[in-house]
Design a protein around this motif. Structure first.
Motif, short mmCIF file in Angstrom:
data_model
loop_
_atom_site.label_atom_id
_atom_site.label_comp_id
_atom_site.label_asym_id
_atom_site.label_seq_id
_atom_site.Cartn_x
_atom_site.Cartn_y
_atom_site.Cartn_z
N LEU A 28 0.83 -1.20 0.00
CA LEU A 28 0.00 0.00 0.00
C LEU A 28 0.87 1.26 0.00
O LEU A 28 0.64 2.18 -0.79
N LEU A 29 1.88 1.27 0.85
CA LEU A 29 2.76 2.44 0.91
C LEU A 29 3.60 2.59 -0.34
O LEU A 29 3.84 3.71 -0.81
N ALA A 30 4.04 1.48 -0.91
CA ALA A 30 4.82 1.54 -2.16
C ALA A 30 3.97 2.13 -3.28
O ALA A 30 4.46 2.97 -4.06
N MET A 31 2.71 1.74 -3.36
CA MET A 31 1.83 2.29 -4.40
C MET A 31 1.57 3.77 -4.14
O MET A 31 1.58 4.57 -5.08
N LYS A 58 -5.55 10.03 -9.13
CA LYS A 58 -4.60 9.10 -8.52
C LYS A 58 -5.05 7.66 -8.75
O LYS A 58 -4.22 6.76 -8.91
N ARG A 59 -6.36 7.42 -8.77
CA ARG A 59 -6.89 6.09 -9.04
C ARG A 59 -6.42 5.61 -10.42
O ARG A 59 -5.97 4.48 -10.59
N LYS A 60 -6.51 6.51 -11.40
CA LYS A 60 -6.07 6.17 -12.76
C LYS A 60 -4.59 5.80 -12.76
O LYS A 60 -4.19 4.80 -13.38
N LYS A 61 -3.78 6.57 -12.04
CA LYS A 61 -2.35 6.26 -11.95
C LYS A 61 -2.11 4.92 -11.28
O LYS A 61 -1.23 4.16 -11.68
N ALA A 62 -2.89 4.63 -10.23
CA ALA A 62 -2.74 3.35 -9.52
C ALA A 62 -3.06 2.18 -10.45
O ALA A 62 -2.34 1.18 -10.47
N VAL A 63 -4.13 2.30 -11.21
CA VAL A 63 -4.50 1.23 -12.15
C VAL A 63 -3.41 1.06 -13.20
O VAL A 63 -3.01 -0.06 -13.52
N GLU A 64 -2.90 2.16 -13.71
CA GLU A 64 -1.80 2.09 -14.69
C GLU A 64 -0.56 1.44 -14.09
O GLU A 64 0.22 0.81 -14.80
N ALA A 65 -0.39 1.56 -12.76
CA ALA A 65 0.76 0.98 -12.07
C ALA A 65 0.50 -0.44 -11.59
O ALA A 65 1.34 -1.03 -10.92
#
Length: 86
Positions: A28-31, A58-65
């Motif tokens: 969680l912290l790494a993301m 940020k959700r979009k970035k998380a999904v991309e990651a």
């Protein structure tokens, strides 16, 4: 091990927010670091319900990651499973 983002879109000022959780605190912290969310915004730290409330950008970035998109119902099941493991 996985990071999850739900489909909630709760209003917060001009933003819409969702939850980001993970199988482990480290993930969680790494993301959060990867997508630019400050660690100080971690909520309910050290519990099965620890999470970040994040904006849709940020959700979009998380999904991309690599975060997995889930419904709020699925997120509830994930959190209950974490609770039962503890």
């Amino acid at each position: 091990m996985t990071v999850y983002v739900d489909n909630m879109q709760a209003p917060f000022g001009r933003m819409k927010m969702c939850h980001m959780v993970a199988d482990t605190t480290e993930e969680l912290l790494a993301m959060a670091d990867k997508i630019g969310v400050q660690r100080k915004w971690l909520q309910k730290a050290g519990t099965h319900h620890e999470h970040f409330d994040i904006a849709m950008t940020k959700r979009k970035k998380a999904v991309e990651a690599g975060a997995k998109e889930v419904t709020r119902l699925e997120l509830g099941k994930i959190l209950r499973a974490k609770r039962d493991k503890a």
